[in-house]
Design a protein around this motif. Structure first.
Motif, PDB file in Angstrom:
ATOM      1  N   GLN A 171       0.818  -1.224   0.000  1.00  0.00           N
ATOM      2  CA  GLN A 171       0.000   0.000   0.000  1.00  0.00           C
ATOM      3  C   GLN A 171       0.849   1.270   0.000  1.00  0.00           C
ATOM      4  OE1 GLN A 171      -3.669  -0.091   1.210  1.00  0.00           O
ATOM      5  NE2 GLN A 171      -3.548  -2.192   0.475  1.00  0.00           N
ATOM      6  N   TRP A 172       2.043   1.148   0.526  1.00  0.00           N
ATOM      7  CA  TRP A 172       2.894   2.352   0.652  1.00  0.00           C
ATOM      8  C   TRP A 172       4.159   2.163  -0.175  1.00  0.00           C
ATOM      9  CZ3 TRP A 172       1.039  -0.450   4.942  1.00  0.00           C
ATOM     10  CH2 TRP A 172      -0.048   0.127   5.599  1.00  0.00           C
ATOM     11  N   PRO A 173       4.108   2.517  -1.472  1.00  0.00           N
ATOM     12  CA  PRO A 173       5.216   2.188  -2.376  1.00  0.00           C
ATOM     13  C   PRO A 173       6.571   2.726  -1.890  1.00  0.00           C
ATOM     14  CG  PRO A 173       3.443   3.321  -3.550  1.00  0.00           C
ATOM     15  CD  PRO A 173       3.026   3.241  -2.129  1.00  0.00           C
ATOM     16  N   MET A 174       6.565   3.919  -1.274  1.00  0.00           N
ATOM     17  CA  MET A 174       7.844   4.482  -0.870  1.00  0.00           C
ATOM     18  C   MET A 174       8.453   3.667   0.274  1.00  0.00           C
ATOM     19  SD  MET A 174       9.910   6.780   0.893  1.00  0.00           S
ATOM     20  CE  MET A 174       9.054   8.012   1.865  1.00  0.00           C
ATOM     21  N   LEU A 175       7.600   3.368   1.264  1.00  0.00           N
ATOM     22  CA  LEU A 175       8.052   2.544   2.385  1.00  0.00           C
ATOM     23  C   LEU A 175       8.478   1.161   1.905  1.00  0.00           C
ATOM     24  CD1 LEU A 175       5.738   3.009   5.481  1.00  0.00           C
ATOM     25  CD2 LEU A 175       8.187   3.452   5.252  1.00  0.00           C
ATOM     26  N   GLN A 176       7.709   0.638   0.943  1.00  0.00           N
ATOM     27  CA  GLN A 176       8.016  -0.683   0.414  1.00  0.00           C
ATOM     28  C   GLN A 176       9.402  -0.691  -0.205  1.00  0.00           C
ATOM     29  OE1 GLN A 176       6.110  -1.738  -3.239  1.00  0.00           O
ATOM     30  NE2 GLN A 176       5.946  -3.906  -2.669  1.00  0.00           N
ATOM     31  N   SER A 177       9.660   0.343  -1.011  1.00  0.00           N
ATOM     32  CA  SER A 177      10.956   0.417  -1.666  1.00  0.00           C
ATOM     33  C   SER A 177      12.077   0.632  -0.644  1.00  0.00           C
ATOM     34  CB  SER A 177      10.945   1.537  -2.699  1.00  0.00           C
ATOM     35  OG  SER A 177      12.189   1.624  -3.319  1.00  0.00           O
ATOM     36  N   LEU A 178      11.810   1.494   0.365  1.00  0.00           N
ATOM     37  CA  LEU A 178      12.836   1.741   1.396  1.00  0.00           C
ATOM     38  C   LEU A 178      13.153   0.441   2.135  1.00  0.00           C
ATOM     39  CD1 LEU A 178      14.612   3.526   3.211  1.00  0.00           C
ATOM     40  CD2 LEU A 178      12.606   3.951   4.620  1.00  0.00           C
ATOM     41  N   ALA A 179      12.085  -0.295   2.482  1.00  0.00           N
ATOM     42  CA  ALA A 179      12.291  -1.522   3.262  1.00  0.00           C
ATOM     43  C   ALA A 179      12.998  -2.587   2.442  1.00  0.00           C
ATOM     44  CB  ALA A 179      10.950  -2.042   3.772  1.00  0.00           C
ATOM     45  N   THR A 180      12.529  -2.790   1.202  1.00  0.00           N
ATOM     46  CA  THR A 180      13.087  -3.898   0.419  1.00  0.00           C
ATOM     47  C   THR A 180      14.400  -3.506  -0.263  1.00  0.00           C
ATOM     48  OG1 THR A 180      11.713  -3.254  -1.447  1.00  0.00           O
ATOM     49  CG2 THR A 180      10.864  -4.983   0.012  1.00  0.00           C
ATOM     50  N   ASP A 181      14.374  -2.428  -1.063  1.00  0.00           N
ATOM     51  CA  ASP A 181      15.574  -2.058  -1.830  1.00  0.00           C
ATOM     52  C   ASP A 181      16.595  -1.313  -0.980  1.00  0.00           C
ATOM     53  OD1 ASP A 181      14.163  -3.140  -3.875  1.00  0.00           O
ATOM     54  OD2 ASP A 181      13.490  -1.211  -4.693  1.00  0.00           O
ATOM     55  N   GLY A 182      16.149  -0.745   0.135  1.00  0.00           N
ATOM     56  CA  GLY A 182      17.073  -0.019   0.998  1.00  0.00           C
ATOM     57  C   GLY A 182      17.530  -0.866   2.165  1.00  0.00           C
ATOM     58  N   ILE A 183      16.633  -1.099   3.131  1.00  0.00           N
ATOM     59  CA  ILE A 183      17.051  -1.709   4.395  1.00  0.00           C
ATOM     60  C   ILE A 183      17.455  -3.173   4.235  1.00  0.00           C
ATOM     61  CG2 ILE A 183      16.278  -2.307   6.725  1.00  0.00           C
ATOM     62  CD1 ILE A 183      14.515   0.253   6.577  1.00  0.00           C
ATOM     63  N   VAL A 184      16.548  -3.987   3.676  1.00  0.00           N
ATOM     64  CA  VAL A 184      16.872  -5.409   3.555  1.00  0.00           C
ATOM     65  C   VAL A 184      18.085  -5.593   2.643  1.00  0.00           C
ATOM     66  CG1 VAL A 184      16.019  -7.682   2.914  1.00  0.00           C
ATOM     67  CG2 VAL A 184      14.486  -6.043   3.983  1.00  0.00           C
ATOM     68  N   GLU A 185      18.105  -4.819   1.561  1.00  0.00           N
ATOM     69  CA  GLU A 185      19.238  -4.879   0.637  1.00  0.00           C
ATOM     70  C   GLU A 185      20.539  -4.531   1.372  1.00  0.00           C
ATOM     71  OE1 GLU A 185      18.679  -5.700  -2.695  1.00  0.00           O
ATOM     72  OE2 GLU A 185      20.865  -5.800  -2.858  1.00  0.00           O
ATOM     73  N   GLY A 186      20.484  -3.491   2.209  1.00  0.00           N
ATOM     74  CA  GLY A 186      21.669  -3.044   2.944  1.00  0.00           C
ATOM     75  C   GLY A 186      22.155  -4.084   3.935  1.00  0.00           C
ATOM     76  N   VAL A 187      21.204  -4.675   4.678  1.00  0.00           N
ATOM     77  CA  VAL A 187      21.584  -5.727   5.632  1.00  0.00           C
ATOM     78  C   VAL A 187      22.184  -6.907   4.870  1.00  0.00           C
ATOM     79  CG1 VAL A 187      20.718  -7.383   7.317  1.00  0.00           C
ATOM     80  CG2 VAL A 187      19.898  -5.028   7.352  1.00  0.00           C
ATOM     81  N   GLY A 188      21.545  -7.250   3.742  1.00  0.00           N
ATOM     82  CA  GLY A 188      22.057  -8.346   2.914  1.00  0.00           C
ATOM     83  C   GLY A 188      23.465  -8.036   2.425  1.00  0.00           C
ATOM     84  N   ALA A 189      23.697  -6.762   2.052  1.00  0.00           N
ATOM     85  CA  ALA A 189      25.005  -6.370   1.523  1.00  0.00           C
ATOM     86  C   ALA A 189      26.094  -6.547   2.568  1.00  0.00           C
ATOM     87  CB  ALA A 189      24.969  -4.915   1.049  1.00  0.00           C
ATOM     88  N   VAL A 190      25.734  -6.474   3.857  1.00  0.00           N
ATOM     89  CA  VAL A 190      26.716  -6.684   4.918  1.00  0.00           C
ATOM     90  C   VAL A 190      26.954  -8.183   5.123  1.00  0.00           C
ATOM     91  CG1 VAL A 190      27.182  -6.374   7.370  1.00  0.00           C
ATOM     92  CG2 VAL A 190      26.087  -4.539   6.073  1.00  0.00           C
ATOM     93  N   PHE A 191      25.841  -8.925   5.252  1.00  0.00           N
ATOM     94  CA  PHE A 191      25.975 -10.332   5.612  1.00  0.00           C
ATOM     95  C   PHE A 191      26.531 -11.190   4.482  1.00  0.00           C
ATOM     96  CE2 PHE A 191      23.448  -8.982   9.142  1.00  0.00           C
ATOM     97  CZ  PHE A 191      23.961  -9.753  10.171  1.00  0.00           C
ATOM     98  N   ILE A 192      26.389 -10.698   3.237  1.00  0.00           N
ATOM     99  CA  ILE A 192      26.865 -11.489   2.104  1.00  0.00           C
ATOM    100  C   ILE A 192      28.375 -11.723   2.191  1.00  0.00           C
ATOM    101  CG2 ILE A 192      27.380  -9.608   0.478  1.00  0.00           C
ATOM    102  CD1 ILE A 192      25.256 -12.549  -0.564  1.00  0.00           C
ATOM    103  N   PHE A 193      29.104 -10.833   2.904  1.00  0.00           N
ATOM    104  CA  PHE A 193      30.561 -10.981   3.000  1.00  0.00           C
ATOM    105  C   PHE A 193      30.970 -11.963   4.106  1.00  0.00           C
ATOM    106  CE2 PHE A 193      30.290  -6.675   1.150  1.00  0.00           C
ATOM    107  CZ  PHE A 193      31.012  -6.912   0.008  1.00  0.00           C
ATOM    108  N   LEU A 194      30.049 -12.256   5.012  1.00  0.00           N
ATOM    109  CA  LEU A 194      30.419 -13.068   6.167  1.00  0.00           C
ATOM    110  C   LEU A 194      30.984 -14.451   5.822  1.00  0.00           C
ATOM    111  CD1 LEU A 194      28.057 -12.591   9.208  1.00  0.00           C
ATOM    112  CD2 LEU A 194      30.506 -12.212   9.044  1.00  0.00           C
TER     113      LEU A 194
END
Lengths: 75, 729
Positions: free
Chosen positions: B332-355
């Motif tokens: 329902q909230w495209p901006m929040l959706q994009s922030l959560a998926t392409d921003g936050i989850v992507e960012g956390v993934g970008a850290v853990f992918i190196f582990l």
């Protein structure tokens, strides 16, 4: 005057003295390379440098240019 | 809480003892202002808790390296946030007691109570070395406990002795110095300004006069000239007394130690050849040694590369699942959706992918170090690096950077010399890491292979892996010779006896390294991902979507010969058309975004390298992580973000891209010179926010910034040269 660098594989010698102005002398002495100590030339690295020495049952490695600054008496 | 400092030579089993005493109750960080690792843990003894500080391993208190500086400052209580310890737990190697106790005697001058643990008790017995513990106690004047940290033997007794010593405060009997030394200390004190005289303890004067160490004086407001004058006065007095100031302490202390300690040690010299030497007859052999080394490195490198693969895929898949899930909640909230998926989850993934890579590499590094092989590797490889001021210790970090520069940079902690370490850190991102591979595969597959065949394609891929190394090495040589002017460092390395590593030590090291990475570099990597997300998302006006929809509908209408309203209705019902429209809207949004605008603005800078604005946006978007170029190009070319380097669609679209305007209008954009320029740019550019973050964490933000600016400028110049020269041919 013979230096550590002139030894051949398996040869032993007693450390005589360090060349003056060799700044690492102290560090090497702390590691056991004291004047009067007997060292054995174990081997050179496959590419010729550095070399491995045995001192008091320990193996130390140093580069040839540094080894050439430590004079020895052959035994 | 009482504070106990764990002190000893390198390779004495200090870390094993630390892990033994503290278990999982440890914290790893850095000392303030320096990059020396600070390990602190808690030891439970009886009903009490003590804090244990694992000081870096050192041979002497004469501070040559940052590691040794930390030891001296911590023991003197001269370090901010680190209080002076209540007790020194000194660990000495039973098989090399005299040399080990050199440091204990130096430490005795500092006036801190001490307990001596004699480790490797079992190996000493095997080597027929007999140590008279009672005699040693008497000679040293402090409790002595034989232990075997690797087998956890003697630990209970050690804890009891430490507990008792915290109360009784035994001091090691100091060495007796000749009168000339006492005179020298007095002379140095007399030459100090009056305000500092009282502060300068004998221990401080010892360090200053013997090591020409000004730091204490300068820290207490003495001018460098006055400090030098005091030190010179002391050294002059030593000289007058017939001593060489450069090595007086070493010679005198060794003589004392020999007198006092030698009677307590009995060595049966009939057994001369050690087990380590027979292993070394193969592992440092002229021929077999090199083969064994290459074989081992192959295994390490392959494992980091391939074992990490499945875990990285798992993290990636997990990230995808979370993105889908979170995305569906926030639809329902495209901006929040994009922030959560392409921003936050992507960012956390970008850290853990190196582990996975970090953990696997540190698994091997700990194994190599704890067995004693790392020193042999440095011995074998030193010659290859000595010409440009580095040493054999740089080999493993640089090799692992071929998998990924992040663990590679972290692996430079095995290099003690700070300048050599920094050069190795700056060199690491030039190694062709696995994230560059997709870019090479895409470009070579789309353009080199169709024109020149598979053989040239393979050769190009191979050559691209050495571009960074070949370009960077001359810089290292020049930097060393003319800019940093590093005086030739004496490379001296102890080759410890081979040991069987402890599982607990290996696991704890992996855990601590992983935790530190996530905590420190992780936050920066996360932040960069969010910033780039925002630059790609904003501004997002509905008008863009509306105008793209209108244009698309008009195009469809004229193609099918129907009214525009009918075409719009068709767009709603036909899934394929709707997807195509979505991709066009996404592409239009990227073009409209701040990043898109930046790309268009800076495109002229890249025009000399033959890049159009779309390539430029792709290049800029991939600064946080270079592999992002593939999905960014996918979005820009309206294929969606799910394309990969093997994607035929992406290759076709790229091959069909033509200049829209200007003198080259109608000609294809991706010519061989442009493709070569892109590959060289990616080979040299610092397009990895995570690496910049780790470099900053391991050194200081200045070096992170330098690496970024230097590599990016170099990549830009090289891309232009490649394009311009390529266009002439």
């Amino acid at each position: 005057m013979k230096t550590l660098n002139d030894l051949t594989q398996g040869q032993s010698a007693r450390i005589a003295c360090y060349m003056p102005k060799f700044s690492a002398a102290r560090r090497l002495m702390e590691l056991g390379l004291m004047p009067g100590t007997t060292v054995r030339f174990v081997k050179a690295a496959p590419l010729g440098d550095p070399i491995a020495l045995e001192v008091d049952g320990r193996h130390l490695s140093l580069r040839r240019e540094d080894a050439a600054k430590i004079t020895v008496q052959a035994l | 809480m009482v504070r106990i400092a764990l002190l000893g030579n390198p390779n004495t089993g200090k870390s094993t003892l630390f892990n033994c005493l503290t278990g999982l109750r440890q914290k790893v960080g850095n000392y303030p202002g320096v990059t020396v690792q600070r390990k602190v843990g808690r030891m439970i003894y009886g009903k009490n808790i003590a804090e244990i500080i694992d000081l870096p391993g050192t041979y002497s208190l004469a501070a040559d390296s940052p590691d040794e500086r930390v030891v001296v400052d911590a023991l003197l209580g001269e370090m901010e946030t680190v209080e002076r310890p209540d007790l020194v737990l000194f660990i000495a190697d039973a098989t090399n007691l005299q040399r080990n106790l050199f440091l204990a005697y130096q430490t005795a001058q500092l006036g801190i109570p001490m307990v001596v643990a004699v480790n490797h008790w079992d190996s000493a017995r095997k080597k027929n070395i007999r140590i008279d513990i009672a005699g040693l106690k008497q000679a040293l004047g402090v409790p002595v406990v034989p232990i075997s940290a690797a087998r956890a033997e003697g630990i209970t007794e050690l804890k009891e002795v430490v507990a008792a010593a915290l109360v009784s405060k035994p001091h090691l009997i100091e060495a007796k110095w000749p009168e000339s030394v006492e005179k020298a200390l007095d002379a140095a004190r007399a030459a100090l300004p009056e305000s500092v005289r009282g502060l300068a303890s004998r221990a401080v004067l010892h360090r200053s006069v013997f090591d020409e160490d000004r730091s204490f004086f300068v820290r207490h407001g003495v001018s460098p000239q006055q400090a030098s004058a005091a030190i010179d006065a002391g050294r002059q007095m030593l000289f007058k007394g017939g001593l060489n100031p450069g090595n007086a302490e070493t010679v005198l202390l060794y003589r004392e130690i020999k007198e006092r300690i030698a009677p307590c040690i009995e060595i049966d010299t009939t057994r001369s050849s050690s087990g380590s030497e027979s292993i070394d007859s193969i592992l440092t052999h002229k021929v077999w040694g090199l083969f064994a080394f290459l074989g081992l490195m192959y295994v390490v490198f392959q494992s980091v590369y391939s074992w990490a693969g499945p875990f990285m895929d798992l993290i990636d898949a997990g990230k995808g699942m979370i993105q889908d899930q979170v995305g569906s909640w926030l639809v329902q909230w495209p901006m929040l959706q994009s922030l959560a998926t392409d921003g936050i989850v992507e960012g956390v993934g970008a850290v853990f992918i190196f582990l996975p890579q970090i953990l696997i590499l540190f698994f091997f590094i700990t194994l190599l170090e704890d067995t004693g092989y790392m020193a042999r590797a440095a011995f074998l490889m030193d010659k290859l690096f000595s010409w440009c001021g580095l040493s054999g210790k740089s080999f493993v970090p640089l090799l692992s950077s071929y998998a990924c520069a992040i663990p590679g940079v972290m692996a430079t902690r095995t290099i003690q010399d700070p300048k050599a370490r920094i050069i190795t850190i700056l060199l690491a991102p030039f190694m062709s890491c696995s994230a560059r591979l997709p870019v090479y595969v895409l470009m070579i597959g789309a353009f080199i292979e169709p024109s020149y065949g598979a053989a040239v394609a393979g050769a190009t891929l191979f050559a691209m892996h050495f571009v960074g190394l070949l370009v960077a090495m001359p810089f290292v040589y020049v930097a060393n010779k003319y800019i940093l002017k590093i005086p030739p460092q004496t490379f001296v390395l102890e080759m410890p006896s081979y040991q069987v590593p402890k599982v607990r030590d290996v696991l704890l090291r992996m855990y601590n390294q992983g935790k530190e990475f996530v905590k420190n570099a992780g936050t920066v990597i996360f932040a960069i991902t969010i910033v780039i997300w925002a630059l790609l998302y904003f501004p997002r006006s509905e008008e863009v979507a509306e105008s793209v929809t209108a244009d698309f509908a008009a195009a469809q209408a004229s193609e099918l010969g129907v009214e525009q309203a009918e075409a719009l209705a068709l767009l709603e019902s036909d899934e394929e058309l709707a997807d195509a429209l979505d991709r066009r809207i996404a592409s239009a949004y990227v073009e409209q975004s701040y990043l898109g605008r930046i790309g268009k603005t800076v495109q002229p800078v890249f025009a000399w390298a033959g890049f159009d604005w779309k390539i430029t946006v792709g290049v800029i978007a991939s600064f946080p992580a270079r592999e992002v170029i593939i999905s960014t190009l996918g979005i820009i070319y309206s294929l969606g973000g799910d394309v990969d380097e093997e994607s035929g669609d992406l290759r076709d679209v790229m091959a069909n891209q033509k200049w829209q305007e200007g003198e080259k209008a109608g000609q294809p954009i991706f010519t061989i010179p442009v493709v070569s320029a892109i590959m060289v740019f990616f080979a040299l550019c610092q397009q990895c926010g995570a690496t910049v973050a780790v470099i900053s964490q391991e050194t200081s933000w200045r070096y992170g910034l330098f690496s970024f600016v230097f590599m990016t400028t170099l990549a830009w110049i090289a891309a232009i040269v490649v394009y311009q020269v390529g266009s002439l041919l």
